[in-house]
Design a protein around this motif. Structure first.
Motif, short mmCIF file in Angstrom:
data_model
loop_
_atom_site.label_atom_id
_atom_site.label_comp_id
_atom_site.label_asym_id
_atom_site.label_seq_id
_atom_site.Cartn_x
_atom_site.Cartn_y
_atom_site.Cartn_z
N PRO A 1 0.81 -1.23 0.00
CA PRO A 1 0.00 0.00 0.00
C PRO A 1 0.84 1.27 0.00
CG PRO A 1 -0.08 -1.10 2.15
CD PRO A 1 0.57 -2.06 1.19
N ARG A 2 2.02 1.22 0.63
CA ARG A 2 2.86 2.43 0.66
C ARG A 2 3.36 2.78 -0.74
NH1 ARG A 2 7.64 1.77 4.09
NH2 ARG A 2 7.81 4.03 3.94
N ALA A 3 3.56 1.76 -1.58
CA ALA A 3 3.99 2.03 -2.95
C ALA A 3 2.90 2.74 -3.73
CB ALA A 3 4.38 0.73 -3.64
N VAL A 4 1.64 2.31 -3.53
CA VAL A 4 0.51 2.95 -4.22
C VAL A 4 0.33 4.38 -3.71
CG1 VAL A 4 -1.96 2.84 -4.64
CG2 VAL A 4 -0.60 0.73 -4.62
N VAL A 5 0.43 4.55 -2.40
CA VAL A 5 0.31 5.91 -1.83
C VAL A 5 1.43 6.79 -2.36
CG1 VAL A 5 0.38 7.26 0.31
CG2 VAL A 5 -0.90 5.11 0.23
N GLY A 6 2.61 6.21 -2.51
CA GLY A 6 3.73 6.98 -3.06
C GLY A 6 3.46 7.45 -4.46
N GLU A 7 2.84 6.60 -5.29
CA GLU A 7 2.49 7.02 -6.65
C GLU A 7 1.44 8.12 -6.61
OE1 GLU A 7 3.13 3.78 -9.99
OE2 GLU A 7 1.65 3.07 -8.53
N TRP A 8 0.50 8.01 -5.69
CA TRP A 8 -0.56 9.02 -5.60
C TRP A 8 0.02 10.39 -5.22
CZ3 TRP A 8 -5.49 9.61 -6.95
CH2 TRP A 8 -6.21 10.68 -6.40
N HIS A 9 1.04 10.40 -4.41
CA HIS A 9 1.64 11.67 -3.97
C HIS A 9 2.75 12.15 -4.91
CE1 HIS A 9 -0.34 12.34 -0.08
NE2 HIS A 9 -0.43 11.03 -0.01
N HIS A 10 2.98 11.43 -5.99
CA HIS A 10 3.99 11.85 -6.96
C HIS A 10 3.33 12.81 -7.95
CE1 HIS A 10 6.92 11.59 -10.26
NE2 HIS A 10 7.77 11.14 -9.36
N HIS A 11 4.00 13.95 -8.22
CA HIS A 11 3.41 14.99 -9.05
C HIS A 11 3.06 14.51 -10.46
CE1 HIS A 11 4.06 17.73 -5.90
NE2 HIS A 11 5.33 18.02 -6.12
N VAL A 12 3.80 13.55 -10.98
CA VAL A 12 3.57 13.08 -12.35
C VAL A 12 2.66 11.85 -12.37
CG1 VAL A 12 4.66 12.21 -14.45
CG2 VAL A 12 5.76 14.02 -13.13
N ARG A 13 2.98 10.86 -11.54
CA ARG A 13 2.29 9.57 -11.62
C ARG A 13 0.84 9.65 -11.19
NH1 ARG A 13 7.38 6.78 -8.69
NH2 ARG A 13 8.91 7.29 -10.31
N ILE A 14 0.48 10.60 -10.33
CA ILE A 14 -0.89 10.71 -9.87
C ILE A 14 -1.87 10.88 -11.03
CG2 ILE A 14 -0.68 13.21 -9.52
CD1 ILE A 14 -2.69 12.95 -7.25
N ASN A 15 -1.40 11.52 -12.10
CA ASN A 15 -2.29 11.79 -13.22
C ASN A 15 -2.68 10.55 -14.01
OD1 ASN A 15 -2.25 14.84 -13.08
ND2 ASN A 15 -0.06 14.43 -13.28
N PHE A 16 -1.98 9.43 -13.76
CA PHE A 16 -2.31 8.19 -14.46
C PHE A 16 -3.37 7.36 -13.74
CE2 PHE A 16 1.82 9.31 -16.20
CZ PHE A 16 1.67 9.04 -17.54
N PHE A 17 -3.71 7.71 -12.51
CA PHE A 17 -4.73 6.95 -11.79
C PHE A 17 -6.09 6.98 -12.50
CE2 PHE A 17 -1.66 6.92 -8.38
CZ PHE A 17 -1.93 5.74 -7.71
N PRO A 18 -6.54 8.12 -13.03
CA PRO A 18 -7.82 8.11 -13.74
C PRO A 18 -7.83 7.24 -14.99
CG PRO A 18 -7.23 10.35 -13.10
CD PRO A 18 -6.02 9.50 -12.86
N ALA A 19 -6.66 6.81 -15.46
CA ALA A 19 -6.63 5.91 -16.61
C ALA A 19 -7.37 4.61 -16.31
CB ALA A 19 -5.18 5.61 -17.02
N ALA A 20 -7.45 4.22 -15.04
CA ALA A 20 -8.17 3.00 -14.68
C ALA A 20 -9.65 3.13 -14.95
CB ALA A 20 -7.92 2.67 -13.20
N SER A 21 -10.26 4.24 -14.52
CA SER A 21 -11.69 4.43 -14.76
C SER A 21 -11.97 4.69 -16.24
CB SER A 21 -12.23 5.58 -13.90
OG SER A 21 -11.46 6.76 -14.09
N ILE A 22 -11.05 5.36 -16.93
CA ILE A 22 -11.21 5.58 -18.37
C ILE A 22 -11.20 4.24 -19.09
CG2 ILE A 22 -10.22 6.63 -20.44
CD1 ILE A 22 -8.97 8.74 -18.61
N ALA A 23 -10.28 3.36 -18.70
CA ALA A 23 -10.20 2.03 -19.31
C ALA A 23 -11.51 1.27 -19.11
CB ALA A 23 -9.03 1.25 -18.71
#
Length: 343
Positions: A93-115
């Motif tokens: 879970p810390r790895a996922v939270v780390g991606e969420w708090h990353h300025h660049v990678r956070i923007n890829f999370f909505p790709a899941a709902s788009i998919a």
């Protein structure tokens, strides 16, 4: 700004929620950007379905078979990626939270709902009941994710301008994807809400991204392929608007014109893109190419211009080749241990 400063500004410091360096296993380093792979595969299925609608006879039948094959690959790959990322969430879970708090990678999370929304659109002709359930999940998920990402942008800290890149368009693109299936499912008002939100944020973000390109350090080489994302907002907005409005009008013409303009700009950067080191960001080429293909086929059919339809079919062939190349190169890169690795 030195090259080191530019990279640090773009990537940002290692987030405090990042996984420890000693965490082992490729799953801990599975990038959230892999959901873009599902978007590209689903988009290819939809483009093949669109090609089948404008073709006749054996060619139409061939396009339908390609669409079915692409749908199968989409469901297989998509199921694997969603399951793998869920396991990553549970185990790391810390790895996922780390991606969420990353300025660049956070923007890829909505790709899941788009998919998921694209999968719903893909399934609509074959399993409308399943498509409805998947679309509702996607719509709710994207609304939550969109608010979460934008709230992060507006948080109580400064985001370096150099972190701004085309991936910031992904949440906006997701909003204009929703009406494509939403209209046929009967959710007209909700579809207009998503569409209006997507258009407004695209128009807000566009000058910011152009400003970043002109006045900040160039994109890191590995993210140069994300330039293709510039095509997606107007292309998908055009497809959605035609669904909402029921045909071509002045607004549709403007959106398709913008699609062609950005496609030409990305084509002009093709030399930089092909020289970039291969990685997950190369999948950013897939969905925008699918959007351009569908938009061109739709415009040609609605306007009754055979030459545009032929151009759309040419783009479809290019898209199929691109997807095969991306799949092969991704499998090779993963076999070589170059995908799910620490960055």
């Amino acid at each position: 700004m030195s090259q080191l400063q530019a990279v640090e500004a773009f990537e940002g410091p290692a987030p405090r929620h990042a996984p420890p360096a000693h965490e082992e296993g490729a799953l801990a380093h599975m990038p959230v950007g892999l959901f873009g792979m599902v978007m590209g595969l689903a988009g290819t299925t939809l483009a093949s379905q669109a090609a089948a609608r404008v073709l006749d006879g054996s060619l139409a039948a061939a396009a339908q078979w390609i669409a079915l094959a692409a749908a199968g690959v989409t469901l297989a790959v998509g199921s694997f990626i969603f399951l793998a990322y869920l396991i990553k969430l549970l185990r790391y879970p810390r790895a996922v939270v780390g991606e969420w708090h990353h300025h660049v990678r956070i923007n890829f999370f909505p790709a899941a709902s788009i998919a998921l929304a694209l999968v719903a659109t893909m399934l609509l002709p074959h399993a409308p009941g399943v498509a409805r359930v998947v679309w509702i999940i996607a719509a709710i998920g994207h609304a939550v994710g969109f608010v979460g990402v934008v709230s992060h942008w507006m948080g109580p800290r400064t985001i370096p301008v150099a972190t701004l890149n085309p991936a910031w368009f992904i949440p906006a693109v997701g909003n204009v994807v929703m009406p494509i299936a939403g209209v046929e499912l009967g959710y007209l008002s909700v579809s207009w809400l998503f569409f209006g939100t997507g258009i407004m944020f695209w128009l807000v973000l566009l000058p910011m991204v152009i400003h970043r390109f002109v006045f900040e350090a160039p994109l890191p080489p590995k993210l140069v392929p994300t330039l293709a994302i510039l095509i997606a907002p107007p292309a998908v907005a055009f497809i959605a608007y035609v669904k909402l409005a029921g045909g071509l009008d002045a607004a549709a013409q403007v959106l398709y014109g913008a699609t062609i303009a950005f496609a030409l700009l990305v084509f002009a950067a093709a030399g930089r893109i092909v020289k970039a080191p291969f990685g997950v960001p190369f999948w950013a080429l897939s969905f925008p190419s699918a959007g351009l293909t569908i938009a061109t086929l739709t415009y040609g059919a609605k306007a009754g211009i055979p030459g545009v339809v032929y151009a759309g079919l040419g783009l479809w062939v290019f898209l199929l080749v691109l997807i095969v190349v991306l799949l092969v190169r991704t499998l090779v890169a993963q076999a070589q241990g170059k995908i799910c690795v620490p960055e």
